[in-house]
Design an enzyme around this catalytic site. Structure first.
Site, PDB file in Angstrom:
ATOM      1  N   CYS A 113       0.819  -1.219   0.000  1.00  0.00           N
ATOM      2  CA  CYS A 113       0.000   0.000   0.000  1.00  0.00           C
ATOM      3  C   CYS A 113       0.850   1.264   0.000  1.00  0.00           C
ATOM      4  O   CYS A 113       0.392   2.330  -0.404  1.00  0.00           O
ATOM      5  CB  CYS A 113      -0.933   0.007   1.200  1.00  0.00           C
ATOM      6  SG  CYS A 113      -2.014  -1.422   1.185  1.00  0.00           S
ATOM      7  N   HIS A 263      -3.960   7.059   0.929  1.00  0.00           N
ATOM      8  CA  HIS A 263      -4.219   5.670   0.558  1.00  0.00           C
ATOM      9  C   HIS A 263      -5.664   5.319   0.944  1.00  0.00           C
ATOM     10  O   HIS A 263      -6.211   5.885   1.896  1.00  0.00           O
ATOM     11  CB  HIS A 263      -3.233   4.758   1.289  1.00  0.00           C
ATOM     12  CG  HIS A 263      -3.526   3.310   1.125  1.00  0.00           C
ATOM     13  ND1 HIS A 263      -3.689   2.741  -0.115  1.00  0.00           N
ATOM     14  CD2 HIS A 263      -3.716   2.310   2.042  1.00  0.00           C
ATOM     15  CE1 HIS A 263      -3.959   1.458   0.053  1.00  0.00           C
ATOM     16  NE2 HIS A 263      -3.985   1.166   1.341  1.00  0.00           N
ATOM     17  N   ASN A 293     -10.018  -0.953  -2.285  1.00  0.00           N
ATOM     18  CA  ASN A 293      -8.584  -0.748  -2.053  1.00  0.00           C
ATOM     19  C   ASN A 293      -7.800  -1.350  -3.215  1.00  0.00           C
ATOM     20  O   ASN A 293      -7.790  -2.558  -3.399  1.00  0.00           O
ATOM     21  CB  ASN A 293      -8.214  -1.424  -0.722  1.00  0.00           C
ATOM     22  CG  ASN A 293      -6.758  -1.223  -0.342  1.00  0.00           C
ATOM     23  OD1 ASN A 293      -5.959  -0.736  -1.137  1.00  0.00           O
ATOM     24  ND2 ASN A 293      -6.410  -1.606   0.878  1.00  0.00           N
TER      25      ASN A 293
HETATM   26  O1  UT7 Z   1      -4.420  -1.389   2.694  1.00  0.00           O
HETATM   27  C1  UT7 Z   1      -4.097  -2.502   3.470  1.00  0.00           C
HETATM   28  C2  UT7 Z   1      -4.320  -2.255   4.844  1.00  0.00           C
HETATM   29  N1  UT7 Z   1      -5.571  -2.840   5.287  1.00  0.00           N
HETATM   30  C3  UT7 Z   1      -6.282  -2.175   6.153  1.00  0.00           C
HETATM   31  O2  UT7 Z   1      -5.953  -1.059   6.495  1.00  0.00           O
HETATM   32  C4  UT7 Z   1      -7.479  -2.850   6.764  1.00  0.00           C
HETATM   33  C5  UT7 Z   1      -7.612  -2.437   8.188  1.00  0.00           C
HETATM   34  N2  UT7 Z   1      -8.682  -3.118   8.884  1.00  0.00           N
HETATM   35  C6  UT7 Z   1      -9.974  -2.824   8.644  1.00  0.00           C
HETATM   36  O3  UT7 Z   1     -10.276  -1.985   7.831  1.00  0.00           O
HETATM   37  C7  UT7 Z   1     -11.021  -3.529   9.463  1.00  0.00           C
HETATM   38  O4  UT7 Z   1     -10.415  -4.233  10.505  1.00  0.00           O
HETATM   39  C8  UT7 Z   1     -11.923  -4.475   8.623  1.00  0.00           C
HETATM   40  C9  UT7 Z   1     -12.815  -3.680   7.715  1.00  0.00           C
HETATM   41  C10 UT7 Z   1     -11.072  -5.418   7.816  1.00  0.00           C
HETATM   42  C11 UT7 Z   1     -12.797  -5.305   9.559  1.00  0.00           C
HETATM   43  O5  UT7 Z   1     -13.592  -4.471  10.378  1.00  0.00           O
HETATM   44  P1  UT7 Z   1     -13.702  -4.772  11.937  1.00  0.00           P
HETATM   45  O6  UT7 Z   1     -14.638  -3.765  12.475  1.00  0.00           O
HETATM   46  O7  UT7 Z   1     -12.308  -4.771  12.490  1.00  0.00           O
HETATM   47  O8  UT7 Z   1     -14.387  -6.179  11.954  1.00  0.00           O
HETATM   48  P2  UT7 Z   1     -13.865  -7.544  12.596  1.00  0.00           P
HETATM   49  O9  UT7 Z   1     -12.691  -8.058  11.867  1.00  0.00           O
HETATM   50  O10 UT7 Z   1     -13.734  -7.336  14.063  1.00  0.00           O
HETATM   51  O11 UT7 Z   1     -15.099  -8.481  12.349  1.00  0.00           O
HETATM   52  C12 UT7 Z   1     -16.342  -8.240  12.954  1.00  0.00           C
HETATM   53  C13 UT7 Z   1     -17.290  -9.357  12.576  1.00  0.00           C
HETATM   54  C14 UT7 Z   1     -16.727 -10.733  12.832  1.00  0.00           C
HETATM   55  O12 UT7 Z   1     -17.780 -11.550  13.282  1.00  0.00           O
HETATM   56  P3  UT7 Z   1     -17.957 -11.871  14.846  1.00  0.00           P
HETATM   57  O13 UT7 Z   1     -16.687 -12.546  15.257  1.00  0.00           O
HETATM   58  O14 UT7 Z   1     -18.136 -10.529  15.495  1.00  0.00           O
HETATM   59  O15 UT7 Z   1     -19.167 -12.718  14.865  1.00  0.00           O
HETATM   60  C15 UT7 Z   1     -16.283 -11.197  11.461  1.00  0.00           C
HETATM   61  O16 UT7 Z   1     -16.313 -12.591  11.324  1.00  0.00           O
HETATM   62  O17 UT7 Z   1     -17.574  -9.293  11.179  1.00  0.00           O
HETATM   63  C16 UT7 Z   1     -17.325 -10.563  10.582  1.00  0.00           C
HETATM   64  N3  UT7 Z   1     -16.881 -10.349   9.206  1.00  0.00           N
HETATM   65  C17 UT7 Z   1     -17.740 -10.177   8.202  1.00  0.00           C
HETATM   66  N4  UT7 Z   1     -19.081 -10.146   8.128  1.00  0.00           N
HETATM   67  C18 UT7 Z   1     -19.652  -9.923   6.941  1.00  0.00           C
HETATM   68  C19 UT7 Z   1     -15.630 -10.268   8.742  1.00  0.00           C
HETATM   69  N5  UT7 Z   1     -15.636 -10.045   7.416  1.00  0.00           N
HETATM   70  C20 UT7 Z   1     -16.938  -9.974   7.051  1.00  0.00           C
HETATM   71  C21 UT7 Z   1     -17.586  -9.755   5.833  1.00  0.00           C
HETATM   72  N6  UT7 Z   1     -18.943  -9.738   5.819  1.00  0.00           N
HETATM   73  N7  UT7 Z   1     -16.925  -9.548   4.682  1.00  0.00           N
END
Ligand code: UT7
Length: 336
Positions: A113, A263, A293
């Protein structure tokens, strides 16, 4: 003083638009979840045989044409990507072949990135030292061929899109540093302690006996993996740090910057940074809603979109910052 400046921009995304609804037919996800957590509404994916260098070529041709120079006047190619055409040689070589400009150096940058900011910094050193006059810098990615389109991969798959952005960086004799267009500074960082927080383990010599064998494939080591929360936490710390570093080095305040082209990893990350710096919404140019992204391509795509939208004009002071896999992060401040 001899410095480099952005002469032109170009971008290309493939025609296939993939909405969040489309993804919800492939895996257990929803438009609501993706929009709320990331701001993403859609992305573009290639169909068929297009490769990363094909996308890079289209963005590069536009940038070269708009720079008002001949291809033969390009003296260096730097291409940033984490999704190369092939394991080796570098994708910059395939782009060079397609552009038909053999002989000049062609370099791949693998800083994910932050790849575009690293590329700008490298080209700037060659230009300000008088080695080259025009460098083509490209960020290009085809993520769609490397994403696991199933429930297991949903946390990563919904975030990424395909696309390419390019700029021509050219030499300029700066007479008035307060008014002339040039690249004021770049600041680069990395911390490999976190290399495994966002990565694709295979193929690679860091695996067992084979770079990629049945065992790696069985474990899904050829798919990207991310610890999203850790990446998020570091991004909202490191991007502001790098931005501050750039502002301080140039004795600027956030209010002096006309446009922020960050980014695009998550709209929430950029909103948090804007809030922290007191940047009004209209000064942050986000494209993640439209393209998701595109990793190394987000900043040059953002620049080109901003130009086309009439938001970025000659003479404006721009700040970019990025954070991603590696971890790598950095900033660039430039008068456009
Ligand atoms: O450019 C590269 C750098 N990358 C980044 O900067 C990404 C940085 N991270 C993020 O943007 C966020 O952490 C995400 C958008 C990837 C995830 O958001 P979050 O608020 O941190 O969600 P989480 O990982 O804590 O997941 C919350 C819930 C989980 O379910 P439970 O355990 O609460 O039941 C996941 O299993 O959401 C679930 N989940 C999804 N649900 C629907 C994870 N991915 C998905 C999905 N659709 N695609």
């Amino acid at each position: 003083m001899l410095r480099s400046r952005i002469l032109s921009t170009g971008m290309y995304v493939p025609p296939l638009r993939v909405t969040n609804h489309d993804l919800s037919k492939l895996m257990d996800t929803s438009d609501e979840w993706i929009r709320q957590r990331t701001g993403i509404e859609q992305r573009f994916w290639v169909e068929g045989n297009e490769s990363t260098s094909d996308l890079a070529l289209k963005a590069s041709e536009l940038a070269i044409e708009r720079a008002g120079i001949q291809k033969s006047e390009i003296e260096m190619i730097i291409l940033a990507t984490l999704s190369p055409d092939h394991e080796f040689p570098g994708t910059a070589c395939f782009l060079q072949k397609k552009l038909g400009i053999p002989g000049i150096p062609a370099l791949d940058v693998r800083q994910q990135c932050t790849g575009f900011i690293y590329s700008m910094a490298i080209a700037d050193q060659f230009i300000r030292n008088g080695v080259y006059r025009n460098a083509l810098i490209v960020g290009a990615e085809i993520h769609s061929k490397g994403l696991e389109k199933s429930d297991r991969g949903r946390d990563v798959t919904v975030l990424f899109g395909d696309g390419a952005g390019a700029v021509v960086l050219g030499a300029v004799e700066v007479k008035d540093p307060k008014k002339d267009s040039f690249l004021l500074s770049t600041h680069l960082h990395a911390d490999g302690t976190f290399a495994e927080e966002l990565w694709t383990p295979a193929p690679g010599t860091g695996n067992s006996k084979d770079r990629v064998g049945a065992s790696e494939l069985e474990q899904g080591l050829h798919w990207p993996r991310m610890n999203g929360k850790t990446v998020f936490m570091h991004a909202v710390k490191r991007m502001p740090e790098a931005l501050n570093e750039g502002l301080k080095a140039n004795k600027l305040s956030p209010a002096d910057i006309d446009l922020f082209v960050f980014h695009q990893a998550n709209l929430r990350i950029n909103d948090m940074i804007a809030k922290q710096f007191g940047i009004p919404e209209e000064k942050v140019f986000n494209t993640i809603q439209k393209f998701a992204n595109t990793t190394a391509a987000t900043i040059p795509i953002g620049l080109d979109e901003a130009v086309r939208a009439g938001k970025l004009k000659k003479g404006m002071l721009v700040a970019s910052a990025a954070f991603g896999s590696g971890f790598t992060w950095g900033s660039a401040i430039y008068r456009f």
